[in-house]
Design an enzyme around this catalytic site. Structure first.
Site, short mmCIF file in Angstrom:
data_model
loop_
_atom_site.label_atom_id
_atom_site.label_comp_id
_atom_site.label_asym_id
_atom_site.label_seq_id
_atom_site.Cartn_x
_atom_site.Cartn_y
_atom_site.Cartn_z
N HIS A 100 0.81 -1.22 0.00
CA HIS A 100 0.00 0.00 0.00
C HIS A 100 0.84 1.27 0.00
O HIS A 100 0.30 2.35 -0.18
CB HIS A 100 -0.91 -0.02 1.24
CG HIS A 100 -1.94 1.06 1.28
ND1 HIS A 100 -2.96 1.17 0.35
CD2 HIS A 100 -2.13 2.09 2.15
CE1 HIS A 100 -3.72 2.21 0.64
NE2 HIS A 100 -3.24 2.78 1.72
N TYR A 101 2.17 1.16 0.17
CA TYR A 101 3.02 2.35 0.33
C TYR A 101 3.58 2.83 -1.01
O TYR A 101 4.80 2.89 -1.21
CB TYR A 101 4.19 2.05 1.27
CG TYR A 101 3.82 1.77 2.70
CD1 TYR A 101 2.56 2.06 3.22
CD2 TYR A 101 4.76 1.21 3.56
CE1 TYR A 101 2.25 1.79 4.55
CE2 TYR A 101 4.45 0.95 4.89
CZ TYR A 101 3.19 1.24 5.37
OH TYR A 101 2.89 0.97 6.68
N GLY A 102 2.74 3.22 -1.92
CA GLY A 102 3.22 3.81 -3.17
C GLY A 102 4.24 2.92 -3.85
O GLY A 102 4.01 1.72 -4.03
#
Length: 317
Positions: free
Chosen positions: A58-60
């Site tokens: 989910h962290y780019g």
């Protein structure tokens, strides 16, 4: 440097690996513009003695940045990776992703981005009580059997779901959760910072103590609450006010400020030391923005607080 031995599984055999209690978080490695700063932080973290990196699907592009860094430095065998999956997408934030298909897709995408065939630790980033623990634990066990994951855990799960998952795993000879990653700090939250997050409460902490399961804390310094930048009459940061402003936390801040000069550290370092001096194995994911913050965190990780000091800081004495 102090290390914590955490369980791993390889070819159906259990063993332990050494993990530094400070884990470098990559939640700010979101875009290409963050790459150079991320490389500097990763290099500095390793130079200081750190060996474990926390990231998530989910962290780019964080996993891509970390994977590229591992390739450039040729140090994959020296780094412990913890990544997470099962988080709703930004495009569809209310749609949970804990089906066997979604979890598999997330893990395989993470492995590709990280340029590795295996991660030491894999956690489910969010929970969905509508999905039974049977489906989830069978799929996670398969990851371990396939050699893609060394150990499984949860992030932002309630205690009753953790208990149910491990009970099911035990009854069915499956791999259990061997770590848990909730929000945890000296500061008490009025509410979680983000939807779907779970903050460690007394029940969860007792579960960790009783079962000797390591706790991997996110936001271990209360999003900077103990930095000295905030005060009861400073209401400029709405999120800080909503999440952390309460009478108990101001009392905890005062106690941290009292103890800090005695140990020649800052109030923020006292807050981090509190997390790392629990009566069970505890680790902290730090979101350092620069090398100075990293050095301060490592100094804090060397502090030994007495059980009495830990209780006193938490207003229990």
């Amino acid at each position: 440097m102090k290390v914590i031995k955490m369980q791993q599984h390889s070819q159906s055999k259990a063993h332990k690996i050494e993990v530094t209690p400070l884990i470098l978080g990559s939640g700010s490695f979101l875009t290409e513009s963050d790459r150079e700063r991320a490389y500097r932080l990763l290099d500095a973290f390793v130079a200081l003695g750190g060996n474990t990196i926390d990231t998530a699907r989910h962290y780019g592009i964080a996993e891509h940045i970390i994977g590229d860094w591992l390739t450039l430095r040729e140090n994959r065998d020296k780094i412990v990776l913890l990544t997470k999956g099962g988080h709703p997408t930004q495009e569809n934030p209310t749609h949970h992703r804990l089906s066997a298909t979604a979890i598999s897709e997330d893990l395989n995408t993470s492995l590709s981005a990280l340029r590795t065939e295996r991660v030491e630790f894999y956690a489910l980033h969010r929970d969905d009580p509508a999905v039974g623990v049977d489906e989830i634990m069978h799929q996670l066990h398969q990851f371990v059997q396939q050699g893609k994951v060394g150990a499984i855990g949860a992030s932002n799960w309630k205690t009753d779901r953790l208990i149910a998952a491990n009970q099911y795993a035990q009854e069915n000879n499956l791999t259990p959760f061997t770590f848990n990653s909730p929000g945890f700090s000296l500061a008490t939250c009025n509410r979680p910072r983000w939807p779907g997050c779970e903050i460690a409460n007394a029940e969860m902490l007792e579960w960790h103590k009783d079962n000797n399961i390591p706790l991997v804390a996110w936001s271990p310094q209360g999003a900077g609450f103990f930095s000295g930048k905030y005060s009861p009459d400073n209401l400029d940061n709405r999120e800080m006010v909503d999440v952390y402003y309460n009478d108990a936390n101001w009392k905890k801040y005062d106690r941290a400020a009292t103890l800090a000069p005695e140990l020649d550290v800052s109030t923020s370092q006292i807050a981090l030391a509190y997390v790392l001096n629990q009566p069970f194995s505890s680790l902290a994911v730090i979101g350092a923005r620069n090398e100075e913050q990293l050095r301060e965190a490592f100094k804090a990780s060397q502090l030994s607080l007495t059980p009495e000091q830990v209780l006193w800081l938490n207003l229990q004495q």
